[in-house]
Design an enzyme around this catalytic site. Structure first.
Site, PDB file in Angstrom:
ATOM      1  N   GLU A  79       0.837  -1.200   0.000  1.00  0.00           N
ATOM      2  CA  GLU A  79       0.000   0.000   0.000  1.00  0.00           C
ATOM      3  C   GLU A  79       0.875   1.254   0.000  1.00  0.00           C
ATOM      4  OE1 GLU A  79      -3.101   0.041  -0.440  1.00  0.00           O
ATOM      5  OE2 GLU A  79      -3.640  -2.071  -0.084  1.00  0.00           O
ATOM      6  N   CYS A 142      -7.722  -2.264   8.127  1.00  0.00           N
ATOM      7  CA  CYS A 142      -6.340  -2.275   7.605  1.00  0.00           C
ATOM      8  C   CYS A 142      -5.809  -0.862   7.429  1.00  0.00           C
ATOM      9  CB  CYS A 142      -6.262  -3.041   6.282  1.00  0.00           C
ATOM     10  SG  CYS A 142      -6.452  -4.812   6.531  1.00  0.00           S
TER      11      CYS A 142
HETATM   12  N1  PCA Z   1      -8.426  -7.099   6.084  1.00  0.00           N
HETATM   13  C1  PCA Z   1      -9.295  -6.005   6.459  1.00  0.00           C
HETATM   14  C2  PCA Z   1      -9.120  -5.875   7.954  1.00  0.00           C
HETATM   15  C3  PCA Z   1      -8.444  -7.122   8.391  1.00  0.00           C
HETATM   16  C4  PCA Z   1      -7.973  -7.767   7.163  1.00  0.00           C
HETATM   17  O1  PCA Z   1      -7.264  -8.777   7.117  1.00  0.00           O
HETATM   18  C5  PCA Z   1      -9.049  -4.723   5.674  1.00  0.00           C
HETATM   19  O2  PCA Z   1      -8.578  -4.805   4.525  1.00  0.00           O
HETATM   20  O3  PCA Z   1      -9.345  -3.638   6.169  1.00  0.00           O
END
Ligand code: PCA
Length: 203
Positions: A79, A142
């Site tokens: 990201e 996340c």
């Molecule tokens: N994915 C979620 C939260 C926990 C995870 O593994 C997300 O992309 O926000």
């Protein structure tokens, strides 16, 4: 000795497993001579980020990499940015469901990853592992964790570098879903995270 903190999430959204933790827990104890610490965190706004920040304060790592599941994506996606905004489509595992609100009131609009996301992706593709930079970590837990972690590191004088990688569903998850649901094997994810960390340490 160089220290790396890597985190993965508990299952959420009705799933039995979360590939992020399954991959993280299989990482070796040592990557490019650096010591790896693994932490499982809850899918909970605020609480997950706080656990990461507490562990950073206790262990003083040099690199922090949080990993989460992004069901529907086909590649490993480092990201680029975390935004100061929470908007949950489903409640988290504590039953919290924030709508359209800042994560840190008065905080910067965004924090950029300080790990080398392009170098990670180049190294992954070189190793024939599907990867691309993502420019949105979403507005769920996340993104909340990535923002809180980078916000915490930004307050430090000698901060660690920090980043976040989203991973696809595992094949056994995708097998229960629509026919076009992408997935990636656990072995490839583990190898991919290791390569991403190696690329970070080269920097
Ligand atoms: N994915 C979620 C939260 C926990 C995870 O593994 C997300 O992309 O926000």
């Amino acid at each position: 000795m160089t220290r790396i903190l890597v985190t993965g999430f508990q299952p959420f959204g009705g799933q039995q497993t979360n590939p992020s933790w399954e991959a993280v827990r299989r990482l070796p104890q040592c990557i490019s001579g650096a010591e790896v610490t693994k932490l499982q965190i809850p899918v909970a706004f605020g609480r997950a980020g706080d656990a990461v920040c507490q562990t950073i304060d206790q262990q003083r790592p040099d690199v922090v990499l949080c990993v989460g599941q992004a069901g529907g994506r086909a590649q490993l996606t480092p990201e680029f940015v975390a935004i100061n905004h929470a908007d949950a489509r489903i409640p988290d595992n504590d039953g919290q469901q924030p709508h359209r609100q800042p994560i840190v009131p008065g905080g910067p609009d965004a924090h950029f990853a300080t790990v080398p996301v392009y170098r990670m992706v180049d190294a992954l593709r070189q190793a024939s592992i599907p990867a691309s930079v993502s420019y949105s970590a979403g507005t769920y837990v996340c993104n909340d964790v990535m923002y809180r972690m980078l916000h915490h590191l930004a307050q430090e004088t000698h901060p660690a570098v920090g980043g976040f990688v989203h991973v696809p569903f595992l094949p056994e998850q995708a097998a229960q879903m629509r026919p076009d649901t992408p997935s990636m094997s656990l072995d490839l994810m583990v190898r991919g995270l290791e390569i991403a960390l190696e690329a970070t340490l080269r920097g």
